[in-house]
Design a protein around this motif. Structure first.
Motif, PDB file in Angstrom:
ATOM      1  N   LYS A  81      41.384  44.964  40.603  1.00  0.00           N
ATOM      2  CA  LYS A  81      41.626  43.508  40.289  1.00  0.00           C
ATOM      3  C   LYS A  81      41.050  43.403  38.740  1.00  0.00           C
ATOM      4  O   LYS A  81      41.453  42.553  37.633  1.00  0.00           O
ATOM      5  CB  LYS A  81      41.523  43.203  41.183  1.00  0.00           C
ATOM      6  CG  LYS A  81      41.296  42.798  42.410  1.00  0.00           C
ATOM      7  CD  LYS A  81      41.247  41.495  43.485  1.00  0.00           C
ATOM      8  CE  LYS A  81      40.295  41.813  43.856  1.00  0.00           C
ATOM      9  NZ  LYS A  81      40.129  42.732  44.982  1.00  0.00           N
ATOM     10  N   ASP A  84      43.990  44.940  36.526  1.00  0.00           N
ATOM     11  CA  ASP A  84      44.384  44.545  36.144  1.00  0.00           C
ATOM     12  C   ASP A  84      44.248  42.598  35.040  1.00  0.00           C
ATOM     13  O   ASP A  84      45.367  42.206  34.613  1.00  0.00           O
ATOM     14  CB  ASP A  84      45.025  43.567  37.556  1.00  0.00           C
ATOM     15  CG  ASP A  84      46.045  44.728  38.654  1.00  0.00           C
ATOM     16  OD1 ASP A  84      46.219  45.327  38.128  1.00  0.00           O
ATOM     17  OD2 ASP A  84      45.787  44.234  40.035  1.00  0.00           O
ATOM     18  N   PHE A  98      49.047  33.156  34.135  1.00  0.00           N
ATOM     19  CA  PHE A  98      47.841  33.260  34.739  1.00  0.00           C
ATOM     20  C   PHE A  98      47.527  31.931  34.896  1.00  0.00           C
ATOM     21  O   PHE A  98      46.647  31.409  35.642  1.00  0.00           O
ATOM     22  CB  PHE A  98      47.450  34.290  34.568  1.00  0.00           C
ATOM     23  CG  PHE A  98      45.691  34.527  34.709  1.00  0.00           C
ATOM     24  CD1 PHE A  98      45.917  35.379  35.704  1.00  0.00           C
ATOM     25  CD2 PHE A  98      45.252  34.628  34.248  1.00  0.00           C
ATOM     26  CE1 PHE A  98      44.519  35.698  36.605  1.00  0.00           C
ATOM     27  CE2 PHE A  98      43.228  34.361  34.683  1.00  0.00           C
ATOM     28  CZ  PHE A  98      43.356  35.373  35.987  1.00  0.00           C
ATOM     29  N   ASN A 101      48.649  29.235  37.475  1.00  0.00           N
ATOM     30  CA  ASN A 101      48.726  29.886  38.935  1.00  0.00           C
ATOM     31  C   ASN A 101      46.550  29.281  39.370  1.00  0.00           C
ATOM     32  O   ASN A 101      46.737  29.372  40.319  1.00  0.00           O
ATOM     33  CB  ASN A 101      48.168  31.417  38.701  1.00  0.00           C
ATOM     34  CG  ASN A 101      50.272  31.776  38.430  1.00  0.00           C
ATOM     35  OD1 ASN A 101      51.292  31.733  38.792  1.00  0.00           O
ATOM     36  ND2 ASN A 101      50.590  33.084  38.380  1.00  0.00           N
ATOM     37  N   GLU A 121      41.522  36.060  48.702  1.00  0.00           N
ATOM     38  CA  GLU A 121      43.824  37.119  48.390  1.00  0.00           C
ATOM     39  C   GLU A 121      43.071  38.397  47.315  1.00  0.00           C
ATOM     40  O   GLU A 121      42.301  38.606  46.706  1.00  0.00           O
ATOM     41  CB  GLU A 121      44.140  36.205  47.468  1.00  0.00           C
ATOM     42  CG  GLU A 121      44.509  35.347  48.228  1.00  0.00           C
ATOM     43  CD  GLU A 121      45.985  35.105  49.197  1.00  0.00           C
ATOM     44  OE1 GLU A 121      46.391  36.070  49.384  1.00  0.00           O
ATOM     45  OE2 GLU A 121      45.485  34.517  50.694  1.00  0.00           O
ATOM     46  N   ASP A 122      44.291  39.061  47.080  1.00  0.00           N
ATOM     47  CA  ASP A 122      43.880  40.311  46.340  1.00  0.00           C
ATOM     48  C   ASP A 122      44.432  40.031  45.474  1.00  0.00           C
ATOM     49  O   ASP A 122      45.992  40.955  45.176  1.00  0.00           O
ATOM     50  CB  ASP A 122      44.394  41.724  47.259  1.00  0.00           C
ATOM     51  CG  ASP A 122      44.499  42.863  46.693  1.00  0.00           C
ATOM     52  OD1 ASP A 122      43.944  42.673  45.387  1.00  0.00           O
ATOM     53  OD2 ASP A 122      44.590  44.097  46.775  1.00  0.00           O
ATOM     54  N   THR A 123      43.963  39.105  44.408  1.00  0.00           N
ATOM     55  CA  THR A 123      45.039  39.091  43.194  1.00  0.00           C
ATOM     56  C   THR A 123      44.334  39.137  42.099  1.00  0.00           C
ATOM     57  O   THR A 123      42.958  38.553  42.221  1.00  0.00           O
ATOM     58  CB  THR A 123      45.735  37.703  43.735  1.00  0.00           C
ATOM     59  OG1 THR A 123      45.043  36.910  43.076  1.00  0.00           O
ATOM     60  CG2 THR A 123      46.756  37.629  44.163  1.00  0.00           C
ATOM     61  N   ALA A 124      44.486  39.170  40.954  1.00  0.00           N
ATOM     62  CA  ALA A 124      43.522  38.858  39.398  1.00  0.00           C
ATOM     63  C   ALA A 124      42.942  37.565  39.399  1.00  0.00           C
ATOM     64  O   ALA A 124      41.838  36.690  38.846  1.00  0.00           O
ATOM     65  CB  ALA A 124      44.324  39.265  38.307  1.00  0.00           C
ATOM     66  N   GLU A 125      44.227  36.346  40.217  1.00  0.00           N
ATOM     67  CA  GLU A 125      43.660  35.113  39.985  1.00  0.00           C
ATOM     68  C   GLU A 125      42.550  35.133  40.874  1.00  0.00           C
ATOM     69  O   GLU A 125      41.654  34.324  40.772  1.00  0.00           O
ATOM     70  CB  GLU A 125      44.798  34.365  40.741  1.00  0.00           C
ATOM     71  CG  GLU A 125      45.551  33.695  39.636  1.00  0.00           C
ATOM     72  CD  GLU A 125      46.835  35.481  39.444  1.00  0.00           C
ATOM     73  OE1 GLU A 125      48.065  35.257  38.747  1.00  0.00           O
ATOM     74  OE2 GLU A 125      46.837  35.953  40.272  1.00  0.00           O
ATOM     75  N   TYR A 127      40.317  36.575  42.313  1.00  0.00           N
ATOM     76  CA  TYR A 127      39.278  37.615  41.560  1.00  0.00           C
ATOM     77  C   TYR A 127      37.944  36.681  40.194  1.00  0.00           C
ATOM     78  O   TYR A 127      37.383  36.718  40.599  1.00  0.00           O
ATOM     79  CB  TYR A 127      39.324  38.906  40.975  1.00  0.00           C
ATOM     80  CG  TYR A 127      38.357  39.500  39.807  1.00  0.00           C
ATOM     81  CD1 TYR A 127      37.759  40.160  40.863  1.00  0.00           C
ATOM     82  CD2 TYR A 127      38.183  39.528  38.414  1.00  0.00           C
ATOM     83  CE1 TYR A 127      36.337  41.027  40.168  1.00  0.00           C
ATOM     84  CE2 TYR A 127      37.781  39.831  38.079  1.00  0.00           C
ATOM     85  CZ  TYR A 127      36.360  40.884  39.103  1.00  0.00           C
ATOM     86  OH  TYR A 127      35.408  41.640  37.843  1.00  0.00           O
TER      87      TYR A 127
END
Length: 273
Positions: A81, A84, A98, A101, A121-125, A127
């Protein structure tokens, strides 16, 4: 040292925060000390700077400010992440999406329960939200000023474009990866044109920024068992304690004082070949 008055410039004595999130273990206060120890190693033969545990990439960023476009860079971290997020920061278009979001997720400002669900959640957001808004004081909710953050979000200001590392990411030749650090070193073990800046998580410490702490720690065992076989140039930065003194007693070491934001003081060691 070149002078630069714009937002992407370097800072004298103690580099201000260059990254988009507060990062535990950030070397921004130590970059000058570390650079002084390695600058003579950065000969014309060295073409690529490698950070196998890049984190906030403070050292690569700092070297770039002193030697713009002189080196190629490889930024590696097992936290996918984080990598990413780097790729997002490199693109104006991706940053715009980004931000949209993140603002959507943070409006209205989430309750503690919503936050707990969000960061799973497994997202950059997810993180970014976890570490940008809350991680300064782990365990507290929220750990920083709700009113200030709410105002920034409402004004669509997240400080992403203004972050000094943006210029580094967009102007230098950088490759990103999420490989195991030891495997990278084994592959490059005889490379004369690469310089490894190795700053792993500290032994006897936990670090939530690393996805697999066990894998991240194998670097210590590898160096202790393979000292004579490692021919590539490297700088290994570790926390000084009796375990490290014992493990690395036969290595060349440079010690320096480290002070954390909590004013706790300790010593670090720079190990070079």
């Amino acid at each position: 040292m070149m002078k630069n008055n714009n937002i992407y410039g370097i800072y004298s004595k103690k580099m201000k925060n260059h990254f988009v999130i507060p990062y535990f273990g950030n070397k921004r206060k130590e970059v000058e000390r570390i650079y002084d120890a390695i600058k003579d190693d950065l000969t014309d033969e060295i073409k690529t700077i490698v950070e196998p545990y890049c984190g906030s990439s403070a050292m690569s960023y700092y070297i770039s400010t002193l030697h713009p476009k002189r080196f190629n860079y490889i930024l590696n971290d097992n936290n996918k992440k984080l990598i990413d997020l780097y790729k997002i920061l490199k693109s104006k278009k991706k940053i715009k999406e980004f931000k949209k979001n993140v603002i959507k997720l943070m409006t209205p400002f989430p309750t503690k329960e919503k936050y707990k669900e969000m960061i799973k959640e497994d997202t950059a957001e997810a993180y970014y939200i976890k570490h940008r808004f809350y991680n300064i004081r782990p365990g507290l909710y929220p750990s920083r000023d709700i009113e200030r953050y709410t105002k920034n979000i409402k004004n669509k200001y997240l400080g992403l474009e203004e972050c000094p590392i943006i210029n580094f990411l967009r102007t230098e030749k950088i490759k990103y990866s999420t490989n195991d650090a030891v495997k990278m070193i084994k592959k490059d073990i005889n490379k004369k044109d690469k310089y490894y800046l190795i700053d792993p998580p500290y032994m006897c410490s936990t670090n939530s920024y690393y996805d697999n702490l066990d894998t991240s720690m194998n670097i210590y065992e590898y160096f202790c068992l393979n000292k004579s076989n490692i021919n590539l140039k490297y700088c290994f930065i570790i926390n000084k304690n009796w375990i490290m003194d014992l493990l690395f007693k036969d290595f060349n070491k440079i010690e320096y004082d480290k002070e954390y934001n909590t004013h706790r003081k300790t010593k670090h060691m720079i190990i070079k070949n």
